[in-house]
Design a protein around this motif. Structure first.
Motif, short mmCIF file in Angstrom:
data_model
loop_
_atom_site.label_atom_id
_atom_site.label_comp_id
_atom_site.label_asym_id
_atom_site.label_seq_id
_atom_site.Cartn_x
_atom_site.Cartn_y
_atom_site.Cartn_z
N PRO A 106 0.83 -1.20 0.00
CA PRO A 106 0.00 0.00 0.00
C PRO A 106 0.87 1.26 0.00
N SER A 112 -4.72 7.89 -1.62
CA SER A 112 -5.03 6.60 -0.98
C SER A 112 -5.75 6.80 0.35
N GLU A 240 -3.20 2.07 7.55
CA GLU A 240 -4.48 2.21 6.85
C GLU A 240 -5.60 1.44 7.53
#
Length: 283
Positions: A106, A112, A240
């Motif tokens: 990621p 994002s 995240e």
């Protein structure tokens, strides 16, 4: 001039029921005028003398001008090989979450992460503290330089991940983006990651004002060493997936204690100096 180019890892059977991780390598000769093709977009293969000069030169310039983020990034990459970035990669491979991060790769950017959504999270959550810190310090997750000088693509991602997580470390510790705060955080990062650039950055303590140096030696360096060594390796946090987690819960899980509020200390110090100047004028 020859450098070592690490090939993809292979798992080869040895004794029954046991596997060992091997890192095969080949030696490929090239010169500054005849470089091999890049291993990933933006990659610049370096000869050993070039890497040494880049590391030493960028470290020297950054000592006198710590705002040169591009040279800080270059110094980090040039000094992370041949050992330290592989050690950090292996630390991720030993951790279940770290392995998943390496597999999924990621990125942390304003695309994002939905920063507007993070601002709507409850107070005290990791995501809310992170975006509050970004807003207060007027920084963006999009300012991190792309890795260029690490040959192994997987290790290049590890360095990129470390770089993009840096603002989360700020939010987790509350340390501000001032020279004193950056030195304290780099000391924590060095104790936790062993990336040489973070250790070299600690020499910037010599450029601080006398009262800041005293505060660093008495308070923030001891905090950084104690927490950096004692905490779990922060490179393995999947930020995240922790955005809605209570920030105190995450600190407790990682084994990180908050340092004294540097922003409040600096503000109180400036206020005291202002009052002293006014008193001197009135005498």
């Amino acid at each position: 001039m020859a450098i070592l180019t690490h090939l993809p890892r292979q798992l080869l059977p040895t004794t029954p029921g046991r596997l060992f991780l091997l890192l095969p390598a080949t030696t490929r000769a090239f010169s500054a005028l005849s470089r091999p093709p890049p291993n990933y977009p933006g990659h610049v293969p370096l000869t050993t003398p070039e890497r040494v000069l880049l590391g030493a030169g960028s470290a020297l310039v950054c000592f006198f001008n710590p705002r040169r983020a591009d040279l800080i990034a270059a110094c980090g990459e040039a000094t992370a090989v041949p050992y330290f970035i592989y050690r950090l990669r292996d630390a991720m491979l030993r951790d279940a979450t770290g392995r998943r991060i390496l597999r999924e790769r990621p990125r942390i950017t304003s695309k994002s992460l939905d920063l507007a959504q993070l601002r709507r999270l409850r107070d005290g959550s990791v995501g809310r503290e992170y975006v509050r810190w970004l807003d207060r310090e007027r920084v963006s997750p999009d300012t991190r330089s792309a890795v260029r000088y690490i040959d192994d693509p997987e290790c290049a991602y590890v360095m990129q991940r470390y770089r993009e997580c840096h603002d989360f470390y700020h939010a987790l510790t509350g340390l501000p983006v001032v020279r004193e705060g950056e030195v304290a955080l780099k000391a924590f990062e060095f104790a936790n990651t062993l990336i040489p650039m973070t250790g070299l950055s600690m020499f910037s303590v010599l450029t601080l004002k006398p009262r800041e140096r005293r505060r660093m030696w008495a308070t923030y360096f001891p905090w950084a060493v104690r927490n950096g060594l004692g905490a779990k390796e922060v490179i393995n946090v999947y930020w995240e997936e922790e955005l809605e987690t209570d920030v105190d819960t995450l600190r407790s899980r990682l084994g990180i204690e908050m340092p004294p509020d540097m922003r409040s200390i600096r503000k109180a110090e400036k206020e005291r100096q202002r009052r002293e100047k006014e008193m001197m004028k009135g005498v």
